[in-house]
Design a protein around this motif. Structure first.
Motif, PDB file in Angstrom:
ATOM      1  N   CYS A  40      -7.373   3.058  -6.708  1.00 12.47           N
ATOM      2  CA  CYS A  40      -6.090   2.625  -7.312  1.00 12.47           C
ATOM      3  C   CYS A  40      -6.268   1.493  -8.088  1.00 12.47           C
ATOM      4  N   PRO A  44      -5.832   2.496 -12.243  1.00 10.61           N
ATOM      5  CA  PRO A  44      -4.266   2.312 -11.905  1.00 10.61           C
ATOM      6  C   PRO A  44      -3.456   3.278 -12.496  1.00 10.61           C
ATOM      7  N   LEU A  63      -5.596   4.662  -1.179  1.00 13.86           N
ATOM      8  CA  LEU A  63      -5.014   5.251  -2.454  1.00 13.86           C
ATOM      9  C   LEU A  63      -3.596   4.820  -2.438  1.00 13.86           C
ATOM     10  N   ASN A  65      -1.862   2.364  -3.515  1.00 10.17           N
ATOM     11  CA  ASN A  65      -1.078   1.947  -4.393  1.00 10.17           C
ATOM     12  C   ASN A  65      -1.219   2.882  -5.751  1.00 10.17           C
ATOM     13  N   CYS A  66      -1.632   3.834  -5.508  1.00 12.17           N
ATOM     14  CA  CYS A  66      -1.700   4.981  -6.854  1.00 12.17           C
ATOM     15  C   CYS A  66      -0.389   5.543  -7.065  1.00 12.17           C
ATOM     16  N   LEU A  69       0.143   8.923  -8.889  1.00 14.38           N
ATOM     17  CA  LEU A  69      -0.486   9.828  -8.607  1.00 14.38           C
ATOM     18  C   LEU A  69       0.328  11.166  -8.596  1.00 14.38           C
TER      19      LEU A  69
END
Length: 884
Positions: A40, A44, A63, A65-66, A69
């Motif tokens: 992430c 970003p 992941l 902070n993705c 997504l």
């Protein structure tokens, strides 16, 4: 970058692409882990990530902070560890696929926070625990895929109230409980439901018939009971209905299974499987109209009675009819000829009478004909030669007479032919050489006469030939040894054969079973090739036959005659119904085809375990006997040697605490041991179960069982047997929790009065005696060492290979320095919790006594170890103290 052959790990330069929104590298050979990578942070803006079908390992990528997504697919890799709790942070996530990995732990309830989620895939991992109720908040969920995990407990009713759900695939778990009441169910969009192979109980609710879009409903192999709802016939889109392996019935007090008439009206129903339910009724004559699309119709092992309805011929699309193992009576109707697309016909193990109708020859697509164990009489139709796609013909144990029609010997695609236990007569024609694909022929217990055709020798694919208990004359054809290179079983016993045994039979390097008894053979028994493995039992009652050292085979001894009498009675009597009966006669023959049928073609759902040289499957023979089938991976180095070692041991041993071997089966495709089934699995499974803890008394009782078996192996016969791989995984428990020693793949026989031998093979790391590794010495003392280590493991619930035993510290040393004063610190804490009612001082004393036996057995120097025959009375004395 899909469908390529990319290998290695992802290049670090990729992680500098900060504007990356989509990344897909599925179906490659990429590997490596993501332990130190924050995807992430690198990407970003990532919205679509697919690493599917590669070889990535380690924990799932970080992941959390993705936030953008939308699609995450990490399926078909080798990821391990738990599903991270913070996965619930992906607020925009619509598709999450983690299938076919090695993930453990539980399903985090935080997944219920993924308010946009439409697809959740966790198929085939090792996820356990219950299904969180929080998942009921996934109001947009369309696909819920959790098949092949270890999930348990009831299915939350909230799952049945997600109106968007189209697919629930939850088979092959340990889910329990009942289906919710109708008031808690709202699945207007559901199309596919599978809870097969679980532990769900209760009734099959009739409200499933309200799901008008449902096309597949599968709940086989559960504990469901009660009548099958009639209103399922209103499901106009239903294509698949699998209800087998439950306790379902028809309507109480109604002899006809009327719900079937309703189901036959489903316009798209293709598969109807009700096998192994106590339906206990008759089949209605109404099968709908001739446009029925039904292809698979299985009601075997359902206590079905009455006649086969004449209306059966209306099922024009049927390809498989499985009605075996019931109580069907009457004739096979001529209307069966209407099943023009039928490929497999299973009617064996019923009470059918009359003749095989000529109309059967209209089934031009028929590949398998199974009518064994009925009361069918007269002859095989002459037109059977028209069925040129036939591969399997099973007609044994009927009342068929006359000669075999010549057309049968023209079936060039035939693989398996069993006409045994009938009254066929006449000569075998030379034309049977046209059976150029045949693998097994069984014509035993008939009235065939004349010479055995030498043209049988041209059947180079033949692995099993049984012509016993007929009236064949002449000699054993020389061509058998010259040409039948793959022959594994040859039984010509109880005939009128004469002349010498051809020396050419020495060339049959795969021959595992030979019986030439009760003939008029003469001359010397060949001594080369596989003949070194055959004893006098293979040659009994041949008046002029002499052995390898000019000693004639003893034909006057009473014991061989007694043996043969038992065999004769068994063959002419009923099929044995238990393992004990199966093992009372030495040479039980179970074909490879029977093993395939028993294990559902070695289906993964029947897999019990996997070892170094093969896999073990659960199976059920046609007579209802449950067995375990150990199938060797012949391509594995050492597998054949392991198989031979096991066979050599099992030929000579028999003890109540050894797993009984029913028979062996060997063919070019497979080598297998057919074993007594142990319903409670391995001791290793019980030791490390999270749901159960063995008491001290149970553990000591099992240790006595194991020690008794080893005592028998070491001292109970002329040549001692050394197991060489004693460990909890090779200890199996029966339904009464009695321990049985199994797996003799590494076993060695010690010559009489010899204490040790040399070997290149070793047992399992952690249990192997020091002298194995240093000098390759195999001895009884080595087994005692392994037993001692296993005893310590059983009491401490710690594997000798546990990560805490690093460097100089071993399981034995850890326990040795802790007794007698700190014994409670090293034994299994769960064991102590269930012994709270016992006097603790007395318990400590008993535990010390047990562990001291283990320590003495596992001494570094072999001469300092106890003999196993001294271990048994010590353990029995401890057991007596525990019982008072």
């Amino acid at each position: 970058m899909s469908y390529n052959v990319l290998t290695g790990s992802l290049p670090s330069s990729l992680f500098n692409l900060s504007s990356l929104c989509t990344f897909s590298v599925h179906k490659n050979y990429l590997s490596g882990s993501f332990l130190d990578v924050d995807l992430c942070h690198s990407w970003p803006r990532l919205q679509f990530l697919s690493l599917t079908d590669n070889k990535f390992t380690g924990q799932l990528p970080y992941l959390s902070n993705c936030t953008e997504l939308v699609i995450l697919s990490l399926s078909q890799n080798k990821f391990v560890g738990k599903i991270p709790v913070d996965i619930g942070n992906f607020k925009n996530l619509e598709e999450l696929y983690l299938d076919f990995n090695g993930l453990t732990g539980t399903i985090p309830p935080t997944i219920g926070n993924l308010s946009s989620l439409k697809s959740l895939g966790l198929t085939q991992n090792n996820v356990k625990g219950s299904i969180p109720r929080d998942l009921g908040r996934l109001s947009r969920l369309v696909k819920f895929l959790i098949r092949r995990n270890g999930l348990s407990g009831p299915v939350p009713p909230e799952i049945f109230n997600i109106s968007s759900l189209q697919v629930i695939e939850a088979s092959d778990n340990a889910l329990s409980g009942k289906f919710p009441s109708s008031s808690a169910v709202r699945l207007p969009s559901i199309e596919f439901i599978s809870f097969a192979n679980n532990k769900i109980t209760g009734h099959v609710p009739s409200y499933f018939a309200n799901f008008t879009k449902l096309h597949s409903f599968q709940v086989k192999n559960n504990s469901l009971y009660g009548p099958i709802p009639k209103n399922f016939g209103s499901l106009n889109l239903l294509e698949t209905l699998h209800l087998g392996g439950n306790q379902l019935t028809g309507d109480p007090g109604v002899p006809t299974l009327d719900f079937l008439s309703s189901l036959f009206n489903c316009p798209f129903l293709k598969e109807l499987v009700l096998s192994e339910n106590p339906l206990n009724g008759t089949i209605p004559n109404s099968f709908g109209n001739s446009s029925s699309p039904l292809q698979l119709f299985c009601i075997d092992k359902c206590q079905i009675k009455g006649h086969i309805p004449k209306g059966i011929g209306s099922l024009k699309s049927l390809t498989r009819l499985c009605w075996a193992n019931n109580n069907l009576s009457g004739n096979i109707p001529e209307s069966i000829g209407g099943l023009e697309r039928l490929q497999r016909l299973y009617l064996g193990n019923n009470s059918l009478e009359g003749c095989i109708p000529d109309e059967l020859c209209l089934l031009r697509n028929l590949g398998e004909l199974s009518l064994q164990n009925n009361k069918i009489s007269e002859s095989i139709p002459n037109c059977i030669g028209n069925l040129n796609l036939l591969q399997k013909v099973f007609l044994s144990s009927n009342r068929l007479t006359s000669s075999v029609p010549l057309g049968l010997w023209d079936l060039e695609n035939l693989l398996f032919l069993d006409l045994s236990i009938n009254s066929f007569y006449g000569n075998l024609p030379p034309s049977l050489s046209k059976l150029n694909a045949i693998q097994e022929i069984d014509l035993s217990q008939n009235q065939f006469t004349g010479n055995i055709p030498s043209t049988i020798g041209s059947l180079q694919t033949l692995s099993s030939l049984n012509l016993s208990q007929n009236f064949f004359t002449g000699s054993v054809p020389q061509t058998f040894g010259d040409q039948l290179k793959g022959l594994e079983l040859l039984d010509l016993s109880f005939n009128n054969l004469s002349g010498a045994i051809p020396n050419s039979l020495e060339k049959l390097k795969f021959l595992n079973y030979l019986n030439l008894s009760f003939n008029y053979l003469s001359g010397e028994v060949p001594s080369g090739g596989r003949f070194v493995n055959f004893n006098a039992q293979s040659f009994l009652e041949n008046k002029a036959l002499c052995g390898r050292r000019d000693h004639c085979i003893n034909t006057d001894s009473h014991s061989p005659l007694l043996y043969v009498d038992k065999v004769w009675k068994r063959k002419r009597g009923k099929t044995p119904s238990s393992v004990e009966q199966l093992t009372t006669v030495e040479h039980i023959v179970i074909s490879y085809q029977e093993l395939r049928r028993a294990t559902n073609d070695f289906c993964e759902s029947n897999l019990l375990g996997v070892g170094s040289f093969g896999s073990v499957y659960k199976g059920i023979l046609s007579n209802g006997t449950t067995i375990a089938v150990k199938v060797l991976k012949l391509e594995m180095e050492g597998a054949v040697k392991s198989f031979d070692a096991e066979c050599k041991v099992w030929r000579t041993i028999r003890h109540r605490n050894l797993v009984k071997v029913i028979t062996t089966c060997s063919s070019p495709e497979v080598s297998a041991l057919v074993l007594q089934y142990m319903s409670n699995g391995s001791l290793e499974k019980w030791l490390y179960s999270h749901n159960y803890c063995l008491s001290i008394l149970q553990r000591v009782s099992m240790l006595i069982d194991i020690a008794s078996a080893l005592e028998y192996l070491h001292h109970g016969q002329a040549e001692a047997v050394v197991h060489c791989d004693v460990k909890p995984g090779n200890i199996l428990l029966d339904e009464d929790m009695v321990a049985h020693v199994a797996d003799f793949g590494l076993a060695k026989n010690l010559a009489k009065n010899k204490e040790e031998t040399q070997t290149r093979t070793i047992g399992t790391l952690g249990y192997v005696a020091p002298e194995y590794g240093s000098a390759g010495k195999v001895s009884k003392k080595g087994d005692v060492y392994s037993f001692g280590i296993m005893l310590l493991e059983i009491m401490a619930r710690k594997k000798p290979t546990d990560e805490m035993f690093a460097g100089e510290v071993t399981l034995r040393q850890w326990i040795n320095v802790s007794i007698p004063d700190n014994v409670l610190e090293v034994v299994d804490a769960g064991l102590l919790s269930i012994e709270e009612g016992r006097d603790m001082n007395a318990t400590e004393s008993i535990l010390v006594s047990i562990l001291e036996i283990g320590l003495t057995c596992s001494e570094e120097v072999a001469e300092d170890r106890m003999d196993i025959k001294d271990v048994v009375p010590k353990l029995k004395k401890i057991k007596l103290a525990l019982q008072h």
